[in-house]
Enzyme design. Structure first.
Site, PDB file in Angstrom:
ATOM      1  N   LYS A  13     100.373  97.604  83.597  1.00 14.13           N
ATOM      2  CA  LYS A  13     101.632  98.326  83.404  1.00 14.13           C
ATOM      3  C   LYS A  13     101.674  99.622  84.213  1.00 14.13           C
ATOM      4  O   LYS A  13     102.673  99.952  84.832  1.00 14.13           O
ATOM      5  CB  LYS A  13     101.837  98.674  81.917  1.00 14.13           C
ATOM      6  CG  LYS A  13     101.921  97.476  81.003  1.00 14.13           C
ATOM      7  CD  LYS A  13     102.305  97.884  79.589  1.00 14.13           C
ATOM      8  CE  LYS A  13     101.269  98.786  78.924  1.00 14.13           C
ATOM      9  NZ  LYS A  13      99.989  98.113  78.617  1.00 14.13           N
ATOM     10  N   ARG A  88     105.583 101.322  70.372  1.00 17.20           N
ATOM     11  CA  ARG A  88     104.481 100.467  69.926  1.00 17.20           C
ATOM     12  C   ARG A  88     104.785  99.810  68.580  1.00 17.20           C
ATOM     13  O   ARG A  88     104.074  98.903  68.167  1.00 17.20           O
ATOM     14  CB  ARG A  88     103.205 101.300  69.743  1.00 17.20           C
ATOM     15  CG  ARG A  88     102.435 101.553  71.008  1.00 17.20           C
ATOM     16  CD  ARG A  88     101.108 102.208  70.633  1.00 17.20           C
ATOM     17  NE  ARG A  88     100.675 103.135  71.664  1.00 17.20           N
ATOM     18  CZ  ARG A  88     100.019 102.781  72.754  1.00 17.20           C
ATOM     19  NH1 ARG A  88      99.726 101.514  72.948  1.00 17.20           N
ATOM     20  NH2 ARG A  88      99.666 103.665  73.640  1.00 17.20           N
ATOM     21  N   ARG A 127      84.981  94.411  85.781  1.00 13.99           N
ATOM     22  CA  ARG A 127      85.254  95.358  86.868  1.00 13.99           C
ATOM     23  C   ARG A 127      84.297  96.549  86.853  1.00 13.99           C
ATOM     24  O   ARG A 127      83.852  97.001  85.816  1.00 13.99           O
ATOM     25  CB  ARG A 127      86.716  95.823  86.828  1.00 13.99           C
ATOM     26  CG  ARG A 127      87.090  96.635  85.621  1.00 13.99           C
ATOM     27  CD  ARG A 127      88.602  96.839  85.553  1.00 13.99           C
ATOM     28  NE  ARG A 127      88.959  97.593  84.353  1.00 13.99           N
ATOM     29  CZ  ARG A 127      90.199  97.830  83.936  1.00 13.99           C
ATOM     30  NH1 ARG A 127      91.220  97.360  84.616  1.00 13.99           N
ATOM     31  NH2 ARG A 127      90.424  98.513  82.844  1.00 13.99           N
ATOM     32  N   ARG A 161      83.513 101.596  83.286  1.00 13.51           N
ATOM     33  CA  ARG A 161      84.131 102.423  82.242  1.00 13.51           C
ATOM     34  C   ARG A 161      83.637 101.964  80.881  1.00 13.51           C
ATOM     35  O   ARG A 161      83.590 100.772  80.607  1.00 13.51           O
ATOM     36  CB  ARG A 161      85.652 102.317  82.318  1.00 13.51           C
ATOM     37  CG  ARG A 161      86.174 103.103  83.501  1.00 13.51           C
ATOM     38  CD  ARG A 161      87.645 102.939  83.775  1.00 13.51           C
ATOM     39  NE  ARG A 161      88.457 102.647  82.591  1.00 13.51           N
ATOM     40  CZ  ARG A 161      89.765 102.414  82.675  1.00 13.51           C
ATOM     41  NH1 ARG A 161      90.368 102.430  83.840  1.00 13.51           N
ATOM     42  NH2 ARG A 161      90.468 102.159  81.591  1.00 13.51           N
ATOM     43  N   ARG A 172      91.722  96.095  71.216  1.00 13.69           N
ATOM     44  CA  ARG A 172      92.998  96.660  71.652  1.00 13.69           C
ATOM     45  C   ARG A 172      94.052  95.575  71.844  1.00 13.69           C
ATOM     46  O   ARG A 172      95.232  95.775  71.576  1.00 13.69           O
ATOM     47  CB  ARG A 172      92.795  97.465  72.935  1.00 13.69           C
ATOM     48  CG  ARG A 172      91.992  98.760  72.662  1.00 13.69           C
ATOM     49  CD  ARG A 172      91.454  99.365  73.910  1.00 13.69           C
ATOM     50  NE  ARG A 172      92.521  99.861  74.771  1.00 13.69           N
ATOM     51  CZ  ARG A 172      92.369 100.095  76.074  1.00 13.69           C
ATOM     52  NH1 ARG A 172      91.224  99.860  76.655  1.00 13.69           N
ATOM     53  NH2 ARG A 172      93.368 100.569  76.771  1.00 13.69           N
TER      54      ARG A 172
END
Ligand code: ZN
Length: 215
Positions: A13, A88, A127, A161, A172
């Site tokens: 997004k 949300r 990643r 990360r 999430r």
């Protein structure tokens, strides 16, 4: 034009919102960014945000609404907006309508980035980046040409990360499915939802979004 980009975390997004800003002069209203900016600002609302965030509590819908209201007040009527990470919940969706109306705006399109959760988890969890130059790599899709050596700068140090682990990502996504996805029918009833293949490559996703907005 006022749009919402809807999709689970990691669906791209933010990337798409930045492109829309660059290509169409739209303004991204990311509530995360607005909260970070507000807490630094020396205003009554900023102090309130800082106090809540420092206490570890969630910032209330009222405060988020006030921030959006304030931000919309600084835009000219011609500037389009992109909501990313908001609303949300159903309650926030309702207040968004009210706030937009107060500024003579209405919601035009809700772009839903459709994803395959397992594939998205693989994409996020795999990643990593070069610790020195930030070049991006992936365990399955983009290894350095020489194993363990950055193609760009030759560094041998890489980092991931901490959020990019499977458990956090799945949590999430489940939260998105449970709380955010249920607001879609509200917008579907108005006929303003457009589905875009969020698993396509970045340029293809941009092209699909462009064709929706130019409809
Ligand atoms: Zn590098």
């Amino acid at each position: 034009m006022n749009i919402i980009l809807l999709g689970p975390p990691g669906a791209g997004k933010g990337t798409q919102a930045s492109r829309l800003e660059a290509e169409r002069g739209m303004v991204q209203l990311s509530t995360g960014d607005m909260l970070r900016a507000a807490r630094k600002a020396d205003t009554p609302l900023g102090h309130q945000v800082a106090a809540v965030m420092d206490s570890g509590a969630l910032v209330s819908d009222e405060i988020v609404s006030a921030l959006i209201d304030e931000k919309l007040g600084t835009l000219s009527a011609e500037q389009g907006t992109i909501f990313d990470g908001y609303p949300r919940t159903a309650a926030q969706a309702e207040s968004l309508d009210v706030i937009l109306a107060r500024h003579g705006r209405k919601l035009d399109v809700v772009v839903e980035l459709e994803v395959n959760e397992d594939a998205l988890v693989e994409r996020i969890v795999g990643r990593y980046t070069c610790a020195k130059c930030g070049a991006g790599y992936h365990d399955h899709f983009k290894q350095p040409l020489v194993a363990g050596v950055c193609d760009v700068c030759g560094s041998t140090e890489f980092k991931r990360r901490p959020d990019d682990n499977e458990e956090t990502v799945r949590t999430r996504m489940a939260e998105y499915r449970a709380k955010t996805l249920p607001i879609l029918p509200l917008y579907e009833a108005r006929g303003i939802v457009a589905k875009v293949d969020g698993m396509a490559d970045i340029d293809e996703v941009s092209a699909q979004i462009a064709s929706v907005l130019d409809r």
